[in-house]
Design a protein around this motif. Sequence first.
Motif, short mmCIF file in Angstrom:
data_model
loop_
_atom_site.label_atom_id
_atom_site.label_comp_id
_atom_site.label_asym_id
_atom_site.label_seq_id
_atom_site.Cartn_x
_atom_site.Cartn_y
_atom_site.Cartn_z
N LYS A 146 -6.99 9.15 -1.77
CA LYS A 146 -6.02 10.22 -2.04
C LYS A 146 -6.72 11.55 -2.27
O LYS A 146 -6.25 12.60 -1.84
CB LYS A 146 -5.17 9.85 -3.26
N VAL A 164 2.00 2.21 -3.60
CA VAL A 164 1.03 2.48 -4.66
C VAL A 164 1.18 3.90 -5.22
O VAL A 164 1.22 4.10 -6.44
CB VAL A 164 -0.41 2.25 -4.16
N GLU A 165 1.28 4.89 -4.33
CA GLU A 165 1.38 6.28 -4.80
C GLU A 165 2.66 6.54 -5.59
O GLU A 165 2.59 7.10 -6.69
CB GLU A 165 1.26 7.24 -3.61
N PHE A 205 2.39 4.98 -9.14
CA PHE A 205 1.64 5.73 -10.15
C PHE A 205 2.38 6.99 -10.60
O PHE A 205 2.30 7.38 -11.77
CB PHE A 205 0.24 6.08 -9.63
N ILE A 243 -6.74 5.88 -13.75
CA ILE A 243 -6.58 4.60 -13.05
C ILE A 243 -6.13 4.85 -11.61
O ILE A 243 -6.57 4.17 -10.68
CB ILE A 243 -5.58 3.69 -13.79
N GLU A 244 -5.24 5.84 -11.43
CA GLU A 244 -4.76 6.17 -10.09
C GLU A 244 -5.91 6.64 -9.19
O GLU A 244 -6.02 6.22 -8.04
CB GLU A 244 -3.70 7.28 -10.18
N LYS A 245 -6.78 7.49 -9.72
CA LYS A 245 -7.91 8.00 -8.93
C LYS A 245 -8.88 6.87 -8.56
O LYS A 245 -9.43 6.85 -7.46
CB LYS A 245 -8.64 9.09 -9.71
N VAL A 246 -9.09 5.96 -9.51
CA VAL A 246 -9.98 4.82 -9.24
C VAL A 246 -9.36 3.89 -8.21
O VAL A 246 -10.05 3.37 -7.32
CB VAL A 246 -10.29 4.06 -10.55
N SER A 247 -8.04 3.67 -8.32
CA SER A 247 -7.35 2.74 -7.42
C SER A 247 -7.11 3.33 -6.03
O SER A 247 -6.98 2.59 -5.06
CB SER A 247 -5.99 2.34 -8.02
N MET A 248 -7.04 4.68 -5.96
CA MET A 248 -6.74 5.35 -4.69
C MET A 248 -7.80 6.41 -4.37
O MET A 248 -7.51 7.61 -4.41
CB MET A 248 -5.35 6.00 -4.76
N PRO A 251 0.81 -1.23 0.00
CA PRO A 251 0.00 0.00 0.00
C PRO A 251 0.85 1.28 0.00
O PRO A 251 0.47 2.28 -0.61
CB PRO A 251 -0.82 -0.12 1.30
#
Length: 260
Positions: A252, A177-178, A181, A244-249, A174
């Motif tokens: 944030k 992840v940031e 991306f 994809i980043e916004k959907v996955s996180m 986890p």
Amino acid sequence: MKTDKKNRVVDFIAPVSAIAAILIIWYLCSEKEVVPRYMLPTPGDVLKAFAVNFPVLLNQSVVTLQEAVYGLLIGIVIAFIMAVLMDRFNFVYKAFYPLLVISQTIPTIAIAPLLVLWMGFGMAPKITLVVITTFFPITIGLLDGYRNIDPDAVNLLRSMGAGRMKIFRYVKFPSAVEPFFSSLKVSASYSVVGAVVSEWLGGFEGLGVYMTRVRKAYAFDKMFAVIIFISLVSLILMLIVSIIEKVSMPWKKKTDKLSK
């Protein structure tokens, strides 16, 4: 509320003003023939060439995008494996980290002809060059995420009897992840550039091959149109990664709002 609205206006005006200034300088340099006009066409000439040749550019981009996406996906897999091994085994980190750094100091323009000689004129050398270009930022991003973890969280899980796999799943992954991306956005733009560079030196179709043809024909308006199209494709790939980043996180976005 007013501050947020003001910030949005500034965020919009600042880049638009910069682009407008560049276009005006470009137009004046071309119109006043600071550089001969056949070598530096006006923005209007480039826009016209872009509109006329858009179907051709779209057709050629299919091959380039395939090479870029395949190379990027393979690069992600290799980066994930390398980052996990380098984080798990200190010997692997010390052995391979210098090699990874050295691999990025070699100009891609020097590697591409060798790959073409070894692998032929098909997609294989292009995909390989994209992998070489893209896996390094992702590897470093993941590795930094794995290593910059909260030691208290790790100690807490260990006190609860968690093994390495559970610590990796609940803490290390986890936290990576940031940065993953962030590095993926960079690699996404590199992937298109890497595919185009490899096509310059050998291939039958693609944006790089088309750019070489129009350059040899001294059709610089078309060449500028290709450059703009490549930039747009890179921006679209980065936008897809951001989505994809916004959907996955989803957390944030909430964190960013709280920090403001």
